[in-house]
Design a protein around this motif. Structure first.
Motif, PDB file in Angstrom:
ATOM      1  N   LEU A   1       1.048  -1.033   0.090  1.00  0.00           N
ATOM      2  CA  LEU A   1      -0.052   0.004   0.074  1.00  0.00           C
ATOM      3  C   LEU A   1       0.931   1.300   0.150  1.00  0.00           C
ATOM      4  O   LEU A   1       0.590   2.339  -0.832  1.00  0.00           O
TER       5      LEU A   1
ATOM      6  N   ARG B   1     -10.314   1.732  -5.775  1.00  0.00           N
ATOM      7  CA  ARG B   1      -9.529   1.545  -4.536  1.00  0.00           C
ATOM      8  C   ARG B   1     -10.091   0.774  -3.658  1.00  0.00           C
ATOM      9  O   ARG B   1      -9.398  -0.024  -2.857  1.00  0.00           O
TER      10      ARG B   1
ATOM     11  N   LEU C   1      -8.396  -2.894  -2.258  1.00  0.00           N
ATOM     12  CA  LEU C   1      -8.139  -2.939  -0.759  1.00  0.00           C
ATOM     13  C   LEU C   1      -8.569  -3.931  -0.099  1.00  0.00           C
ATOM     14  O   LEU C   1      -8.291  -4.579   0.706  1.00  0.00           O
TER      15      LEU C   1
END
Length: 235
Positions: free
Chosen positions: A77, A94, A98
């Motif tokens: 990250l 995103r 994630l």
């Protein structure tokens, strides 16, 4: 320049895959986990959980003090945000990336790690434990296969840190008691990533760090690796 404290394990490969894809300059500092290098005081200052990989980034945009990081997911990250690559900028992209990064960190890696331990390294073969983790591995392969049924990569059309996180854990599929042919979408994805030049370059660094990479682990190394407690993890 980035200092990468590394040993060729699935979590180590994640970081070299990113660094090779992004073309970031880095220096490998081998952490021989079979000899207890992960317990050395200098390494513990960077990685207090006495696990590799860890990085120290010496080139920051603000010119400030170096940044050190442990935990492979956090490193991916950080590098994605540093470079603006392999992590979508839009909210939905995103979020997709994630959640699958954390799926790997919280599920795929730990469960497959237990598979490896009880199938390959445990001094006593415990049928229940082996069966438990082989089945859970199969379930997770199925999750990934279904996810890839209608998209090229885990988070969508583009290659991201979610793919880099998951791929190294699928590499030893045979030792995990799995068949890629049973998961055709996963197999297609796996083979596509394996052919990427950066993936090949990342895996080539394994032998550079550990000339004995791929050889069976010694009994002494197993004792170092799997005999850790709160009182014997520092030197």
């Amino acid at each position: 320049m980035i200092d990468l404290h590394y040993w060729p394990t699935p979590n180590g490969h994640k970081v070299t895959m990113f660094l090779e894809e992004a073309g970031l300059p880095y220096t490998i500092h081998p952490v021989d986990i079979g000899k207890g290098a992960q317990f050395e005081p200098a390494f513990l200052k960077i990685a207090p959980n006495n696990r590799m990989p860890a990085i120290v980034d010496h080139e920051l945009a603000d010119g400030g003090a170096p940044v050190s990081l442990f935990e492979s997911g956090a490193i991916l990250l950080y590098l994605a945000e540093k470079t603006g690559r392999f992590l979508p900028a839009d909210l939905r992209g995103r979020a997709e990336t994630l959640q699958w990064l954390f799926w790997q960190m919280g599920g795929l890696g730990p469960m497959l790690g237990q598979n490896h331990h009880f199938s390959q390294y445990a001094p006593e073969k415990i049928p229940y434990a082996i069966d438990r983790y082989v089945k859970e591995t199969n379930r997770l392969y199925g999750v990934l296969d279904r996810r890839l049924a209608d998209r090229a990569f885990v988070a969508g059309a583009d290659y991201t840190i979610a793919d880099m996180a998951a791929y190294p854990w699928i590499v030893p599929w045979e030792k995990q008691g799995q068949r890629l042919d049973d998961h055709p979408n996963l197999k297609r994805w796996f083979e596509a990533i394996a052919e990427r030049p950066a993936t090949k370059a990342a895996y080539a660094r394994a032998v550079e760090a550990n000339p004995n990479h791929g050889q069976p682990m010694s009994e002494e190394a197993k004792k170092v690796m799997f005999g850790q407690t709160a009182t014997n993890t520092t030197r």
